[in-house]
Design a protein around this motif. Structure first.
Motif, PDB file in Angstrom:
ATOM      1  N   GLU A 483       0.842  -1.088   0.235  1.00 50.26           N
ATOM      2  CA  GLU A 483       0.063  -0.019  -0.069  1.00 50.26           C
ATOM      3  C   GLU A 483       0.726   1.436   0.003  1.00 50.26           C
ATOM      4  O   GLU A 483       0.589   2.196  -0.740  1.00 50.26           O
ATOM      5  CB  GLU A 483      -0.906  -0.078   1.132  1.00 50.26           C
ATOM      6  CG  GLU A 483      -2.042  -0.814   1.249  1.00 50.26           C
ATOM      7  CD  GLU A 483      -1.855  -2.727   1.596  1.00 50.26           C
ATOM      8  OE1 GLU A 483      -0.775  -2.721   1.625  1.00 50.26           O
ATOM      9  OE2 GLU A 483      -2.560  -3.307   1.646  1.00 50.26           O
ATOM     10  N   VAL A 500      -2.286  -5.880  -4.339  1.00 55.41           N
ATOM     11  CA  VAL A 500      -2.748  -4.852  -3.209  1.00 55.41           C
ATOM     12  C   VAL A 500      -4.330  -4.497  -3.638  1.00 55.41           C
ATOM     13  O   VAL A 500      -5.204  -4.774  -2.367  1.00 55.41           O
ATOM     14  CB  VAL A 500      -2.202  -3.230  -3.284  1.00 55.41           C
ATOM     15  CG1 VAL A 500      -2.716  -2.340  -2.370  1.00 55.41           C
ATOM     16  CG2 VAL A 500      -0.610  -3.710  -2.900  1.00 55.41           C
ATOM     17  N   PRO A 541      -2.895   2.724   4.034  1.00 54.84           N
ATOM     18  CA  PRO A 541      -3.211   1.635   4.513  1.00 54.84           C
ATOM     19  C   PRO A 541      -4.472   1.707   5.316  1.00 54.84           C
ATOM     20  O   PRO A 541      -5.286   0.793   5.371  1.00 54.84           O
ATOM     21  CB  PRO A 541      -1.944   0.984   5.388  1.00 54.84           C
ATOM     22  CG  PRO A 541      -0.793   1.312   4.871  1.00 54.84           C
ATOM     23  CD  PRO A 541      -1.589   2.703   4.311  1.00 54.84           C
TER      24      PRO A 541
END
Length: 950
Positions: A483, A500, A541
């Motif tokens: 991330e 991701v 994140p």
């Protein structure tokens, strides 16, 4: 040279009484010497050498120096030493000049040896370009050339010291001059050992590489040679150069050298080939080598390939993103440094709290973070880098100015500490006398003043380091590395993108990536902000996890991106969300669950900072605080367009704030409804006041001849009357006036109040960004849509007591309350309503008539799907039941007539008109249905009544 010890109190050394001893002692006391007896001894020795006729000159000069003890000690050693006393030093100004220079610290006497006359000339300390004159090395052999180099180096170093002491160059120029001096010295060392034609070069690192040497720096370097060169001569030359710099053959040491950072480290060859260095970088170079080579540069290059290698090294340093693993590794090194004895030492200038190392870590961290995209910030000089980081926006103007000021101050203190001792010292001296001398040399009146200035700058530096480096990225594990990489990499690898975004429940992961990439790299290049990308990387994140938790991640992503793009410069917003991750989750929840409030925020981006502040501080608004706030917002506004714009923004701010608290569960439903109602009441009240002034300016004041004041009251019915407004509720209003007055131009009071109400409804319904403030419904007035817009109070009473009024209209009055206007008239109207609801119709007739009306209403409102408003068991059923019971039983139980449906259900239960089971059923159903209605209106703004059965 006098042999008597200075502390022996010998009669042969100390001045006798009557021989100016007493007066000299007093004058030395006034100079603030630390050791009076030693100072007396030194002053007598000096005056013996130069003559008592210069006594006043000496003592006057001592008053102006930073360290009078050091000045006397240096003068005594110099003027009575083996070189003798040059008569030129007694010329006008020269003794004073010499005393001033020697007052910088004890080492100045050794540095000045052999240059006393030259250094006291005014032009010696004048800044020039270039600051350092290249050396002219003469001598038949190496020893002679070495001595020539040593003399030149000492003279140029002395001149740089004098320039800084005089202020003709600043601390930044001093570092550059000292680095230029080292450059010339190392190049001359090649000549001294006869190696100037060998295929080898020197790379400078650290402070030397950054052109920031101080007065006692060692120099970090390594040698390189061409791949096809003979190692023997190159290594012999390197050893000879190191021998020259360390001082031999009777010369003083010039520089301490450190070669531990060379390719291969301490176990590698002294002069590695360019190929060996390249292989070493490719094999083992990591985070530490990237940091070290930020400040690398060529000083001497006799090779064919060193320039290309250094370009490759620069590419290695900056052309890949500084990822999470490396960021956390850097944070770990900083923690180790801070836990060391020096790191915990308050007097430590270099590695202590807010010290030089804090600035270096901050700057180099930001360079590695943004250097891939912004080439201008690459380079080893901290001063230049701070300015460039400010220019690209990685530091705010305030941060850039504060870090630069703090760094310059710390380096200047460091320079003067080293002049006191002529050794590498990064500590504030413990001796109070030396502290005082240091303070005076830096232009401060006392050591306390110096420490105050130092603490201020340290605290500023540390605060900026904490916010940009220490507190970010700290709590993430390896699972978050992808991330962070997505944001920091200019072109992340496709497999990283798929890995991701594939785990965050997006319908189209690549589309979500392209959308969120606009946050890091906006489509308008002028809006690209390194600072915003910095905080976004630390936030990402948390942001993705919050998006995954919403009912519709794709909508949440779209609305979040659109919201941020309206901000223009979102760095502060990202910073606030990074500092408070729960706030990020709240905003993303808003974007994922309320399209209406998201669009409201997009249409009013100016309220974002205030919303964030209110959410963070958990501020709660009351009707009193709201009216005060709105009046303050509108103060001085006369333009109707600006008046409406500010009203729209006020409403948007509070709707978004209430919505966030609602979605996060921090505001229960009843508080949500009363809060929305309070916003509506405040806006209505302010508009009523504004419209009344406007009506008076157009029609004139109502004139009443019997001394009475014309009065009006606006009644709220429906949801506003019961303080149960939803996000999409309209305003049911009725205006009642007392019927008095005529304007000077003959306008009757009915015309006046009609025009006034028209203006009120016009302002409430005026289209703005995102629609009108509120839809207004005036149909609940007497005679409905066919009646007059406004009603005299006596006509109001007559209508509701007569047969023309319908029982459903009385039912509507159950939820009436005073909204704005004259509070006394409003109270009179409410008291009358309380006593006359229902026209004295019998209970059975009330139930029968209202029942028939309610049946027709349900039939007219029937639609496909689940109609939670007009369908069986819906909101209308509950409201009808409650209001009809109030109409039937209010006389025996006057306390049951309350405008709020939820409160009326409780009142009916308390009056035993509802049993426990009925009470719980009605209360739970009403709460649930209002919650559903509110959520739907929050999503679409429109008042949704029907939900699909699918």
């Amino acid at each position: 040279m006098i042999d008597e010890a200075p502390d022996s109190e010998s009669d042969a050394v100390l001045p006798q009484k009557g021989e100016n001893g007493a007066s000299d002692r007093e004058r030395l006391v006034s100079c603030a010497v630390a050791s009076l007896d030693r100072a007396l001894w030194n002053s007598r020795s000096i005056l013996k050498a130069i003559g008592n006729v210069h006594r006043d000159r000496l003592f006057d000069a001592l008053k102006k120096v930073a360290d009078p003890d050091a000045a006397l000690g240096c003068l005594e050693r110099t003027l009575t030493g083996t070189y003798g006393f040059p008569e030129e030093l007694l010329e006008e100004g020269r003794l004073e000049r010499l005393t001033f220079i020697f007052g910088a610290g004890d080492p100045m006497a050794d540095l000045a040896e052999g240059h006393l006359v030259e250094m006291t000339r005014p032009e010696f300390a004048m800044a020039r370009d270039p600051i350092v004159e290249p050396p002219r090395i003469g001598g038949a052999d190496e020893t002679a050339r070495l001595r020539s180099l040593s003399r030149w180096h000492r003279r140029e170093l002395l001149r740089i010291v004098c320039c800084e002491l005089d202020g003709s160059i600043d601390v930044e120029q001093t570092g550059d001059a000292l680095s230029e001096l080292a450059d010339h010295t190392v190049r001359a060392a090649f000549e001294v050992v006869g190696a100037e034609d060998l295929p080898m070069g020197v790379v400078a690192l650290g402070k030397w590489g950054g052109r920031e040497l101080n007065f006692s720096s060692d120099i970090d370097l390594y040698f390189l040679r061409d791949d096809d060169s003979d190692p023997g001569p190159c290594e012999m030359a390197a050893r000879g150069i190191l021998r020259v710099l360390s001082g031999h053959g009777g010369t003083c040491p010039i520089y301490r050298t450190d070669l531990r950072l060379r390719p291969g480290g301490v176990t590698g060859p002294l002069v590695p080939t360019i190929g060996q260095a390249r292989a070493e970088f490719k094999a083992v170079a990591g985070t530490w080598e990237r940091i070290v080579h930020i400040r690398s540069r060529s000083v001497h290059d006799g090779t064919q390939g060193m320039k290309r290698l250094l370009n490759e090294v620069a590419h290695f340093v900056f052309q890949r993103p500084f990822d999470l693993e490396e960021i956390q590794k850097l944070q770990g090194w900083k923690e180790v440094l801070e836990s060391s004895p020096a790191g915990r030492d308050d007097s430590e200038l270099k590695v202590g709290w807010g010290g030089i190392r804090d600035v270096e870590y901050l700057v180099q961290f930001l360079q590695l973070l943004h250097g891939q995209v912004h080439r201008s910030i690459r380079g080893g000089n901290i001063y230049h880098s701070i300015r460039r980081l400010g220019a690209i926006g990685a530091l705010t103007p305030s941060e850039s100015a504060r870090v630069l000021d703090g760094y310059r101050f710390l380096r200047r203190v460091e320079h003067h500490c080293m002049l006191q001792h002529r050794r590498q010292s990064f500590q504030i001296p413990e001796d109070p006398a030396l502290q005082k001398a240091l303070a005076r040399s830096l232009g401060h009146g006392s050591e306390d003043e110096l420490f105050t200035a130092l603490d201020l700058r340290r605290d500023r530096i540390r605060g900026i380091l904490e916010s940009l480096f220490h507190t970010l990225f700290r709590d993430y594990g390896d699972e978050s590395s992808g991330e962070v990489h997505i944001v920091l990499a200019f072109e992340p690898e496709p497999e990283v993108i798929d890995r991701v975004f594939g785990r965050y429940s997006f319908r189209d992961p690549r589309k979500a990536y392209q959308l969120l990439r606009r946050l890091a790299f906006p489509r308008q290049t002028g809006l690209r902000s390194p600072r915003a990308r910095h905080y976004l990387a630390a936030l990402f994140p948390v942001l993705l996890d919050a998006i995954r938790s919403t009912p519709d991640p794709d909508q949440a992503t779209l609305m979040f991106v659109q919201c941020v793009e309206t901000l223009g410069a979102p760095a502060v917003f990202y910073q606030q969300l990074t500092e408070r991750p729960e706030t990020c989750r709240i905003f993303v929840d808003l974007f994922g669950r309320s399209r209406y409030l998201s669009e409201l925020l997009l249409n009013h981006p100016g309220v974002l900072d205030d919303v964030v502040d209110r959410v963070r501080t958990l501020r709660r608004a009351t009707e009193e605080s709201l009216i005060e706030e709105l009046r303050s917002v509108l103060m001085g506004v006369s333009d109707s367009q600006e008046f409406s714009r500010r009203l729209q923004e006020f409403r948007a701010l509070h709707f978004i704030h209430i919505g966030i608290l609602d979605l996060s569960g921090r505001l229960p439903l009843d508080r949500v409804l009363t809060s929305l109602s309070a916003v509506a009441r405040v806006i209505l009240k302010v508009i009523d006041e504004y419209a009344l002034e406007s009506t008076r300016s157009r029609l004139g004041d109502l004139i009443v001849h019997d001394g009475k004041s014309p009065r009006h009251a606006i009644l709220a019915l429906g949801r506003l009357g019961g303080n149960e407004m939803g996000y999409a509720s309209d305003l049911d209003l009725v205006l009642v006036h007392d019927g008095y007055g005529t304007t000077a131009e003959g306008h009757a009071e009915r015309i006046f109040w009609t025009e006034h109400l028209k203006h009120v409804t016009e302002l409430l319904g005026k289209p703005g960004t995102g629609g009108p403030l509120y839809e207004v419904d005036l149909r609940l007035r007497p005679d409905g849509a066919g009646g007059a817009l406004v009603t005299r109070f006596d006509e109001f009473k007559k209508y509701f007591l007569g047969e023309r009024s319908q029982l459903w209209e009385h039912q509507a009055l159950v939820r009436s309350s005073f909204a704005c206007g004259d509070s006394d008239l409003g109270e009179e109207v409410q008291v009358w309503i309380q006593g006359n609801l229902g026209r004295n119709v019998e209970k059975e007739l009330i139930a029968e008539e209202l029942g028939q009306m309610h049946k027709r209403r349900r039939q007219a409102g029937s639609q496909k799907g689940i109609n939670f408003r007009t369908g069986p068991g819906g909101l209308i059923d509950i409201e009808f039941l409650v209001q009809s019971m109030i109409l039937r039983h209010r006389k025996e139980h006057p306390g049951i007539r309350v405008p709020s449906t939820a409160m009326a259900i409780a009142a009916l239960h308390e009056s035993h008109l509802l049993d426990e089971e009925e009470f719980l059923t009605l209360r739970t159903a009403y709460h649930f249905l209002r919650l559903v209605e509110n959520r739907l209106s929050m999503m679409h703004r429109a008042s949704i009544k029907v939900v699909s059965e699918e």
